[in-house]
Write a protein that holds these residues in place. Structure first.
Motif: not given
Length: 117
Positions: A57-61, A68-82
């Motif tokens: 919908d154009g909003s920022v999530i 981030i550790k070395g060349d690895s990264l991880s994160f989560s986002i909440n997309l449509m309540d998931n």
């Protein structure tokens, strides 16, 4: 004496490698399944990764739990309540490969992001 020196050198190298996570700060873009454009804005502070992506919908999530550790990264986002847990590898200064969960029980997807200039 040589063993102590060698062990110390290896230990220092390991510490330096861990302390210097890649700096992927900036705007990154990619395409999902050759159909949908995506973009992320990342900010790195030590091993902490923050930023966000643009929703349908154009909003920022916002990115949550970003690491981030070395060349690895991880994160989560909440997309449509998931909550989506996303991981990835930094290939070089201009390429990141993300692994994203598949929607609706589908197989996980790989997405290649490139850094915008």
């Amino acid at each position: 004496m040589t063993k102590k020196f060698l062990l110390s050198a290896i230990l220092i190298l390991a510490i330096v490698t861990v302390c210097f996570a890649a700096d992927i700060t900036g705007h990154w873009t990619g395409r999902i399944a050759d159909q949908f454009d995506i973009s992320y804005d990342f900010k790195v502070d030590g091993e902490k990764l923050t930023g966000g992506t643009t929703g349908p919908d154009g909003s920022v999530i916002p990115i949550k739990d970003g690491v981030i550790k070395g060349d690895s990264l991880s994160f989560s986002i909440n997309l449509m309540d998931n909550v989506m847990k996303i991981g990835g590898k930094i290939k070089d200064d201009n390429t990141i490969t993300l692994k994203m969960p598949g929607m609706g029980g589908r197989e996980p997807m790989s997405v290649i992001l490139t850094k915008s200039k």
